[in-house]
Design an enzyme around this catalytic site. Structure first.
Site, PDB file in Angstrom:
ATOM      1  N   SER A 171      11.427 -15.487  -1.096  1.00 34.95           N
ATOM      2  CA  SER A 171      12.072 -14.548  -0.302  1.00 34.95           C
ATOM      3  C   SER A 171      12.009 -15.391   1.307  1.00 34.95           C
ATOM      4  O   SER A 171      12.621 -14.538   2.282  1.00 34.95           O
ATOM      5  CB  SER A 171      10.996 -13.427   0.076  1.00 34.95           C
ATOM      6  OG  SER A 171       9.840 -13.893   0.181  1.00 34.95           O
TER       7      SER A 171
ATOM      8  N   GLU B  78      19.683 -10.036  -4.796  1.00 33.37           N
ATOM      9  CA  GLU B  78      20.422 -10.920  -3.798  1.00 33.37           C
ATOM     10  C   GLU B  78      20.671 -12.114  -4.955  1.00 33.37           C
ATOM     11  O   GLU B  78      19.744 -12.696  -5.126  1.00 33.37           O
ATOM     12  CB  GLU B  78      19.699 -10.896  -2.541  1.00 33.37           C
ATOM     13  CG  GLU B  78      19.652  -9.971  -1.672  1.00 33.37           C
ATOM     14  CD  GLU B  78      18.689 -10.221  -0.418  1.00 33.37           C
ATOM     15  OE1 GLU B  78      19.196  -9.625   0.627  1.00 33.37           O
ATOM     16  OE2 GLU B  78      17.906 -10.828  -0.502  1.00 33.37           O
TER      17      GLU B  78
HETATM   18  N1  3HC Z   1       7.400   0.689 -12.197  1.00 38.12           N
HETATM   19  C1  3HC Z   1       8.658   1.308 -12.842  1.00 38.12           C
HETATM   20  N2  3HC Z   1       8.932   2.309 -12.341  1.00 38.12           N
HETATM   21  C2  3HC Z   1       8.436   2.523 -10.926  1.00 38.12           C
HETATM   22  C3  3HC Z   1       7.524   1.718 -10.342  1.00 38.12           C
HETATM   23  C4  3HC Z   1       6.935   0.777 -11.072  1.00 38.12           C
HETATM   24  N3  3HC Z   1       5.862   0.015 -10.558  1.00 38.12           N
HETATM   25  N4  3HC Z   1       7.224   2.278  -9.227  1.00 38.12           N
HETATM   26  C5  3HC Z   1       8.118   3.357  -8.749  1.00 38.12           C
HETATM   27  N5  3HC Z   1       8.662   3.611 -10.028  1.00 38.12           N
HETATM   28  C6  3HC Z   1       9.884   4.586 -10.161  1.00 38.12           C
HETATM   29  C7  3HC Z   1       9.363   6.019 -10.530  1.00 38.12           C
HETATM   30  O1  3HC Z   1       9.293   5.967 -12.014  1.00 38.12           O
HETATM   31  C8  3HC Z   1      10.423   6.752 -10.101  1.00 38.12           C
HETATM   32  O2  3HC Z   1      11.743   6.925 -10.686  1.00 38.12           O
HETATM   33  P1  3HC Z   1      12.508   8.149 -10.684  1.00 38.12           P
HETATM   34  O3  3HC Z   1      12.874   8.537  -9.109  1.00 38.12           O
HETATM   35  O4  3HC Z   1      13.883   7.835 -11.447  1.00 38.12           O
HETATM   36  O5  3HC Z   1      11.718   9.375 -11.310  1.00 38.12           O
HETATM   37  C9  3HC Z   1      10.949   6.080  -8.709  1.00 38.12           C
HETATM   38  O6  3HC Z   1      10.568   4.752  -8.936  1.00 38.12           O
HETATM   39  C10 3HC Z   1      10.299   6.450  -7.644  1.00 38.12           C
HETATM   40  O7  3HC Z   1       8.834   6.602  -7.488  1.00 38.12           O
HETATM   41  P2  3HC Z   1       7.671   7.666  -7.327  1.00 38.12           P
HETATM   42  O8  3HC Z   1       8.347   9.144  -7.340  1.00 38.12           O
HETATM   43  O9  3HC Z   1       6.572   7.419  -8.080  1.00 38.12           O
HETATM   44  O10 3HC Z   1       7.346   7.388  -5.891  1.00 38.12           O
HETATM   45  P3  3HC Z   1       8.189   7.316  -4.441  1.00 38.12           P
HETATM   46  O11 3HC Z   1       9.399   8.252  -4.636  1.00 38.12           O
HETATM   47  O12 3HC Z   1       6.922   7.425  -3.416  1.00 38.12           O
HETATM   48  O13 3HC Z   1       8.919   5.770  -4.644  1.00 38.12           O
HETATM   49  C11 3HC Z   1       8.927   3.519  -4.161  1.00 38.12           C
HETATM   50  C12 3HC Z   1       8.068   4.678  -4.483  1.00 38.12           C
HETATM   51  C13 3HC Z   1      10.135   3.343  -5.241  1.00 38.12           C
HETATM   52  C14 3HC Z   1       7.977   2.477  -3.992  1.00 38.12           C
HETATM   53  C15 3HC Z   1       9.605   3.892  -2.620  1.00 38.12           C
HETATM   54  O14 3HC Z   1       8.552   4.439  -1.829  1.00 38.12           O
HETATM   55  C16 3HC Z   1      10.302   3.021  -2.170  1.00 38.12           C
HETATM   56  O15 3HC Z   1      11.466   2.676  -2.330  1.00 38.12           O
HETATM   57  N6  3HC Z   1       9.535   2.238  -1.162  1.00 38.12           N
HETATM   58  C17 3HC Z   1      10.403   1.070  -0.299  1.00 38.12           C
HETATM   59  C18 3HC Z   1      10.089  -0.128  -1.254  1.00 38.12           C
HETATM   60  C19 3HC Z   1      10.889  -1.222  -0.678  1.00 38.12           C
HETATM   61  O16 3HC Z   1      11.424  -1.088   0.466  1.00 38.12           O
HETATM   62  N7  3HC Z   1      10.736  -2.346  -1.448  1.00 38.12           N
HETATM   63  C20 3HC Z   1      11.489  -3.755  -1.103  1.00 38.12           C
HETATM   64  C21 3HC Z   1      10.213  -4.412  -0.211  1.00 38.12           C
HETATM   65  S1  3HC Z   1      10.915  -6.025   0.629  1.00 38.12           S
HETATM   66  C22 3HC Z   1      10.663  -6.893  -0.724  1.00 38.12           C
HETATM   67  O17 3HC Z   1      10.249  -6.557  -1.801  1.00 38.12           O
HETATM   68  C23 3HC Z   1      11.235  -8.278  -0.591  1.00 38.12           C
HETATM   69  C24 3HC Z   1      10.210  -9.398  -0.657  1.00 38.12           C
HETATM   70  O18 3HC Z   1      10.575 -10.620  -0.532  1.00 38.12           O
HETATM   71  C25 3HC Z   1       9.199  -9.216   0.280  1.00 38.12           C
END
Ligand code: 3HC
Length: 299
Positions: free
Chosen positions: A130, A165
């Site tokens: 990243s 990406e």
């Molecule tokens: N495995 C499988 N599925 C998962 C999961 C996992 N570990 N975590 C979440 N999900 C799925 C759930 O099953 C659910 O699916 P659905 O909506 O189709 O039913 C969906 O994701 C949403 O999960 P939840 O309902 O349990 O919880 P939330 O609605 O609170 O979502 C989240 C959790 C997806 C983490 C959401 O809060 C989110 O999108 N957060 C932002 C995450 C983000 O920005 N990530 C990028 C970070 S930057 C990065 O990674 C780059 C690196 O280089 C630093």
């Protein structure tokens, strides 16, 4: 002339069984690729396997809500596609190698230099880094390999986040780029293309945004909870910037910013340090993974 097409990518090795590596291995296995997940110790591999097990159960429950047999068949099929190994050269046998190990350029270069000698000339190399330049990592391999070396940057949690990406270096061929597009789509992701720049697209925007949220805290202008509530309810973000930083890892966030500051390739105002972030990292409060960051997760 090199001309690999998607049908040729049947097997994938993922090096690193942490949160990102295990997530990449999982989505590839779900898409029916033969996957070798590699890490240095059996304990690290077991940890990755546990992450996959929990996540894949969640995916299966969602996919086949009312059918336990179908859930189990889906889980078994995907898990059967995954082989574990502590030998990084086992990865060399795959059509595509995705590296997701520690963010250290020397360690990554050493790994890829070894793989370059062991792998077939057609094998595609990719890094999930990243924060490090793909071109610099790829420079440890031959000029020919550099035509098949890209960034493939997934997002946490990998099974849920729909973006990849693809980092297109100046040397990457169109054919390999297209193979990576096809691979990304087959794993259920939407690929976007970016040049080999600091933070690519997402982190280039996300990290300075999180840093400014920390500086609001530094200046005592608003509480962490109110900053998060503001961005969730006022800007439609799924998580506020402070909870997102805890989720990503404060050490990871600091590492990215410090790296950019050192490289000098980004506007200095965007990488000004935050005292609150520095203090938390110094105390080992790294976010969710350590039980405490900006927020307390111990309870
Ligand atoms: N495995 C499988 N599925 C998962 C999961 C996992 N570990 N975590 C979440 N999900 C799925 C759930 O099953 C659910 O699916 P659905 O909506 O189709 O039913 C969906 O994701 C949403 O999960 P939840 O309902 O349990 O919880 P939330 O609605 O609170 O979502 C989240 C959790 C997806 C983490 C959401 O809060 C989110 O999108 N957060 C932002 C995450 C983000 O920005 N990530 C990028 C970070 S930057 C990065 O990674 C780059 C690196 O280089 C630093």
């Amino acid at each position: 002339m090199y001309s690999r097409r998607v049908a040729a990518i049947k097997s994938v090795s993922v090096i690193g069984a942490g949160l990102m590596g295990s997530g990449i291995a999982q989505v590839a296995a779900q898409a029916d690729y033969k996957v070798t997940m590699v890490d240095q110790t059996d304990a690290a591999l077991q940890n990755g396997k546990n992450i996959i097990q929990k996540s894949i159960e969640r995916v299966a429950r969602k996919k086949f809500a009312d059918d336990k047999d179908k859930q189990q068949a889906f889980i078994n099929k995907a898990l059967d596609n995954i082989t574990l190994s502590t030998d990084s050269l086992a990865a060399a046998q795959s059509d595509l190698i995705v590296e997701a190990i520690v963010e250290n350029i020397d360690v990554k270069q050493k790994l890829f230099a070894g793989l370059d000698k062991a792998a077939s000339k057609d094998t595609i190399f990719a890094s999930n880094t990243s924060s490090l330049p793909i071109t610099a990592i790829a420079s440890a391999t031959t000029a020919e390999r550099q035509t098949r070396f890209a960034g493939l940057h997934f997002f946490n949690p990998v099974p849920a986040m729909k973006l990849v990406e693809i980092i297109r270096t100046a040397t990457l061929t169109d054919a390999v780029y297209q193979d990576l597009v096809d691979f990304s789509i087959k794993t259920g992701k939407t690929p976007v293309e970016c040049k080999d720049t600091p933070g690519f697209i997402v982190n280039r925007l996300l990290v300075p945004y999180m840093m400014e949220a920390f500086r609001i805290l530094d200046r005592g202008e608003a509480s962490a909870k109110d900053i998060d509530t503001a961005m969730k309810l006022g800007a439609g973000m799924p998580m506020g910037p402070i909870e997102l930083a805890d989720f990503v890892g404060l050490d990871t966030t600091k590492f990215i910013v410090d790296g950019w500051a050192k490289e000098g390739r980004i506007e200095p105002a965007l990488v000004q340090p935050s005292k609150t972030l520095e203090d938390l990292v110094a105390k080992g409060h790294l976010g969710r993974k350590s039980g405490k960051g900006f927020y307390d997760y111990s309870k």
